[in-house]
Design an enzyme around this catalytic site. Structure first.
Site, PDB file in Angstrom:
ATOM      1  N   ALA A 260      48.575  45.433  88.867  1.00 11.99           N
ATOM      2  CA  ALA A 260      49.764  44.601  89.098  1.00 11.99           C
ATOM      3  C   ALA A 260      50.687  45.292  90.093  1.00 11.99           C
ATOM      4  O   ALA A 260      50.847  46.516  90.066  1.00 11.99           O
ATOM      5  CB  ALA A 260      50.490  44.358  87.769  1.00 11.99           C
TER       6      ALA A 260
ATOM      7  N   ASP B 271      63.799  57.040  74.477  1.00  8.49           N
ATOM      8  CA  ASP B 271      62.530  57.667  74.859  1.00  8.49           C
ATOM      9  C   ASP B 271      61.536  57.331  73.759  1.00  8.49           C
ATOM     10  O   ASP B 271      61.721  57.755  72.602  1.00  8.49           O
ATOM     11  CB  ASP B 271      62.728  59.179  74.980  1.00  8.49           C
ATOM     12  CG  ASP B 271      61.442  59.899  75.374  1.00  8.49           C
ATOM     13  OD1 ASP B 271      60.360  59.280  75.333  1.00  8.49           O
ATOM     14  OD2 ASP B 271      61.539  61.096  75.711  1.00  8.49           O
ATOM     15  N   VAL B 272      60.503  56.581  74.074  1.00  3.99           N
ATOM     16  CA  VAL B 272      59.579  56.124  73.023  1.00  3.99           C
ATOM     17  C   VAL B 272      58.755  57.266  72.427  1.00  3.99           C
ATOM     18  O   VAL B 272      58.054  57.060  71.435  1.00  3.99           O
ATOM     19  CB  VAL B 272      58.652  54.970  73.501  1.00  3.99           C
ATOM     20  CG1 VAL B 272      59.448  53.745  73.899  1.00  3.99           C
ATOM     21  CG2 VAL B 272      57.694  55.426  74.592  1.00  3.99           C
TER      22      VAL B 272
ATOM     23  N   TYR C 285      43.775  57.361  80.486  1.00  2.65           N
ATOM     24  CA  TYR C 285      44.552  56.115  80.452  1.00  2.65           C
ATOM     25  C   TYR C 285      43.775  55.025  79.701  1.00  2.65           C
ATOM     26  O   TYR C 285      44.336  54.314  78.859  1.00  2.65           O
ATOM     27  CB  TYR C 285      44.860  55.662  81.891  1.00  2.65           C
ATOM     28  CG  TYR C 285      45.640  54.376  81.969  1.00  2.65           C
ATOM     29  CD1 TYR C 285      46.974  54.332  81.577  1.00  2.65           C
ATOM     30  CD2 TYR C 285      45.041  53.202  82.428  1.00  2.65           C
ATOM     31  CE1 TYR C 285      47.691  53.146  81.642  1.00  2.65           C
ATOM     32  CE2 TYR C 285      45.748  52.021  82.497  1.00  2.65           C
ATOM     33  CZ  TYR C 285      47.072  51.994  82.106  1.00  2.65           C
ATOM     34  OH  TYR C 285      47.784  50.822  82.160  1.00  2.65           O
TER      35      TYR C 285
ATOM     36  N   THR D  35      53.606  46.595  90.946  1.00  2.90           N
ATOM     37  CA  THR D  35      54.868  47.082  90.361  1.00  2.90           C
ATOM     38  C   THR D  35      55.209  48.424  91.012  1.00  2.90           C
ATOM     39  O   THR D  35      54.378  49.011  91.707  1.00  2.90           O
ATOM     40  CB  THR D  35      54.714  47.307  88.841  1.00  2.90           C
ATOM     41  OG1 THR D  35      53.822  48.426  88.644  1.00  2.90           O
ATOM     42  CG2 THR D  35      54.163  46.082  88.124  1.00  2.90           C
TER      43      THR D  35
ATOM     44  N   ASN E 282      56.026  47.577  75.840  1.00  3.48           N
ATOM     45  CA  ASN E 282      55.524  47.602  77.218  1.00  3.48           C
ATOM     46  C   ASN E 282      55.601  48.976  77.888  1.00  3.48           C
ATOM     47  O   ASN E 282      54.856  49.217  78.839  1.00  3.48           O
ATOM     48  CB  ASN E 282      56.320  46.562  78.023  1.00  3.48           C
ATOM     49  CG  ASN E 282      56.099  46.688  79.506  1.00  3.48           C
ATOM     50  OD1 ASN E 282      55.074  46.225  80.028  1.00  3.48           O
ATOM     51  ND2 ASN E 282      57.025  47.326  80.212  1.00  3.48           N
TER      52      ASN E 282
ATOM     53  N   ASP F   6      64.807  51.702  77.574  1.00  2.00           N
ATOM     54  CA  ASP F   6      64.120  52.408  78.660  1.00  2.00           C
ATOM     55  C   ASP F   6      64.662  53.827  78.770  1.00  2.00           C
ATOM     56  O   ASP F   6      65.793  54.096  78.383  1.00  2.00           O
ATOM     57  CB  ASP F   6      64.323  51.659  79.986  1.00  2.00           C
ATOM     58  CG  ASP F   6      63.231  51.974  81.001  1.00  2.00           C
ATOM     59  OD1 ASP F   6      62.353  51.110  81.211  1.00  2.00           O
ATOM     60  OD2 ASP F   6      63.241  53.091  81.567  1.00  2.00           O
TER      61      ASP F   6
HETATM   62  N1  NAD Z   1      50.963  48.050  87.082  1.00  2.00           N
HETATM   63  C1  NAD Z   1      49.705  47.874  86.696  1.00  2.00           C
HETATM   64  O1  NAD Z   1      48.764  47.759  87.501  1.00  2.00           O
HETATM   65  C2  NAD Z   1      49.377  47.763  85.222  1.00  2.00           C
HETATM   66  C3  NAD Z   1      48.125  47.257  84.855  1.00  2.00           C
HETATM   67  C4  NAD Z   1      47.804  47.142  83.506  1.00  2.00           C
HETATM   68  C5  NAD Z   1      48.728  47.530  82.542  1.00  2.00           C
HETATM   69  N2  NAD Z   1      49.944  48.033  82.917  1.00  2.00           N
HETATM   70  C6  NAD Z   1      50.867  48.429  81.856  1.00  2.00           C
HETATM   71  O2  NAD Z   1      52.086  47.741  82.031  1.00  2.00           O
HETATM   72  C7  NAD Z   1      53.143  48.491  81.469  1.00  2.00           C
HETATM   73  C8  NAD Z   1      54.300  48.547  82.449  1.00  2.00           C
HETATM   74  O3  NAD Z   1      53.823  49.082  83.667  1.00  2.00           O
HETATM   75  P1  NAD Z   1      54.560  48.840  85.070  1.00  2.00           P
HETATM   76  O4  NAD Z   1      53.497  48.741  86.087  1.00  2.00           O
HETATM   77  O5  NAD Z   1      55.568  47.779  84.952  1.00  2.00           O
HETATM   78  O6  NAD Z   1      55.231  50.300  85.242  1.00  2.00           O
HETATM   79  P2  NAD Z   1      56.666  50.779  85.759  1.00  2.00           P
HETATM   80  O7  NAD Z   1      56.494  52.257  85.983  1.00  2.00           O
HETATM   81  O8  NAD Z   1      57.163  49.915  86.865  1.00  2.00           O
HETATM   82  O9  NAD Z   1      57.608  50.556  84.477  1.00  2.00           O
HETATM   83  C9  NAD Z   1      57.417  51.294  83.298  1.00  2.00           C
HETATM   84  C10 NAD Z   1      58.767  51.458  82.599  1.00  2.00           C
HETATM   85  O10 NAD Z   1      58.545  52.204  81.381  1.00  2.00           O
HETATM   86  C11 NAD Z   1      59.579  53.159  81.245  1.00  2.00           C
HETATM   87  N3  NAD Z   1      59.124  54.304  80.453  1.00  2.00           N
HETATM   88  C12 NAD Z   1      58.157  55.204  80.774  1.00  2.00           C
HETATM   89  N4  NAD Z   1      58.079  56.144  79.836  1.00  2.00           N
HETATM   90  C13 NAD Z   1      58.996  55.830  78.879  1.00  2.00           C
HETATM   91  C14 NAD Z   1      59.404  56.435  77.671  1.00  2.00           C
HETATM   92  N5  NAD Z   1      58.864  57.588  77.249  1.00  2.00           N
HETATM   93  N6  NAD Z   1      60.358  55.825  76.946  1.00  2.00           N
HETATM   94  C15 NAD Z   1      60.960  54.673  77.378  1.00  2.00           C
HETATM   95  N7  NAD Z   1      60.622  54.074  78.530  1.00  2.00           N
HETATM   96  C16 NAD Z   1      59.659  54.644  79.277  1.00  2.00           C
HETATM   97  C17 NAD Z   1      59.908  53.579  82.683  1.00  2.00           C
HETATM   98  O11 NAD Z   1      61.205  54.173  82.766  1.00  2.00           O
HETATM   99  C18 NAD Z   1      59.793  52.249  83.421  1.00  2.00           C
HETATM  100  O12 NAD Z   1      61.036  51.560  83.451  1.00  2.00           O
HETATM  101  C19 NAD Z   1      52.549  49.847  81.080  1.00  2.00           C
HETATM  102  O13 NAD Z   1      52.271  49.856  79.684  1.00  2.00           O
HETATM  103  C20 NAD Z   1      51.243  49.883  81.860  1.00  2.00           C
HETATM  104  O14 NAD Z   1      50.254  50.685  81.227  1.00  2.00           O
HETATM  105  C21 NAD Z   1      50.296  48.155  84.231  1.00  2.00           C
END
Ligand code: NAD
Length: 251
Positions: free
Chosen positions: A178, A53-54, A145, A180, A80, A37
């Site tokens: 979701a 950093d991805v 997105y 989050t 993820n 992360d």
């Molecule tokens: N929350 C929703 O409604 C939802 C719905 C569909 C899909 N998603 C997908 O689920 C995944 C996780 O989302 P979430 O809601 O848990 O978000 P979140 O923001 O709670 O967590 C995302 C994590 O990714 C990390 N991150 C971001 N950019 C990064 C980078 N460049 N390198 C390394 N780490 C990085 C952040 O530090 C964070 O810990 C994402 O791919 C998102 O597109 C989320």
């Protein structure tokens, strides 16, 4: 359940939300889990945190190698890490398009490239990508997105074809909205957060947001050796949003 006993997993974006819930669930079911992360400072034992950093290939390769040293190999990659973007096709400039694709799509490519040599040595290799309902349904104000998640969906299928004969399964989950920290930040920016939350809840036939734990459950299902015949699929975790067409309440 202990279906992940003896297996090693890597979860990108595993310090928050869906990634955190997934890392904890896999560990609870017996896996050794490393989290990659941007900010792993909140990651606690038994999870192992690595800064990465991805969007930076060297950063990803260095973190994956450090994680491999700690875990002794790899069986499961959960791709993820992701970021959001709002607006129509007119609203984000080229730099924003490149930035969000760099994280959401190329980030998965970089992690998969670094992980595949290790996954090929596993008896139970699986990759699960976090996609989205935005890949399969037209959502307003999500042009950029959605385009990234459409790419993740197609990438999942192509990777599944490329690696099936190497014994590496590739699937994705498609969450609806979701609950989050990501959605918390989105609601904080809304002019009326309560109304915005109610609108998001009403969009899902279940009438509520999906929990991070429910998405984690679906990721674990796809990653588990118990799903050894499942590859090239997407699993909706969206309270019925993609598949159902309900009549209005009372009619
Ligand atoms: N929350 C929703 O409604 C939802 C719905 C569909 C899909 N998603 C997908 O689920 C995944 C996780 O989302 P979430 O809601 O848990 O978000 P979140 O923001 O709670 O967590 C995302 C994590 O990714 C990390 N991150 C971001 N950019 C990064 C980078 N460049 N390198 C390394 N780490 C990085 C952040 O530090 C964070 O810990 C994402 O791919 C998102 O597109 C989320």
């Amino acid at each position: 359940m202990t279906d992940f006993e003896g297996l090693r997993a890597l979860v990108t974006g595993g310090a928050s939300g869906i990634g955190r819930a997934t890392a904890e669930l896999l560990a609870g079911r017996g896996a050794q889990v490393a989290v990659l992360d941007l900010d792993p400072s909140s990651v606690e034992k038994p999870l192992l945190g690595f800064r990465a950093d991805v969007t930076d290939d060297t950063s990803v390769r260095t973190a994956v190698e450090s994680a491999m040293e700690a875990l002794g190999g790899l069986d499961i990659l959960v791709n993820n890490a992701g970021i959001g973007a709002q607006g129509t096709v007119e609203d984000n400039d080229d730099d924003e398009w490149r930035r969000v694709f760099d994280v959401n799509v190329l980030g998965m490519v970089r992690a998969a490239r670094a992980a595949l040599p290790h996954l090929r040595r596993s008896e139970h290799a699986a990759i699960v990508n976090t996609c989205s309902i935005a890949a399969t349904a037209g959502l307003p104000q999500r042009a950029l997105y959605s385009a990234t998640k459409g790419a993740v969906y197609s990438l999942t299928l192509a990777m599944a074809a490329d690696h099936v004969r190497e014994g590496v399964r590739v699937n994705c989950v498609n969450p609806g909205t979701a609950d989050t920290p990501w959605i918390g930040r989105l609601l904080d920016r809304a002019s009326d957060p309560a109304a915005e939350r109610a609108a998001l809840e009403a969009r899902q036939p279940s009438g509520r947001l999906v929990s991070a734990a429910e998405v984690a459950g679906a990721i674990a299902y796809l990653a588990s050796p118990l799903s050894g015949a499942t590859t090239g699929t997407s699993l909706a975790v969206d309270g019925g949003m993609q598949g159902l067409r309900l009549r209005p309440v009372g009619r």
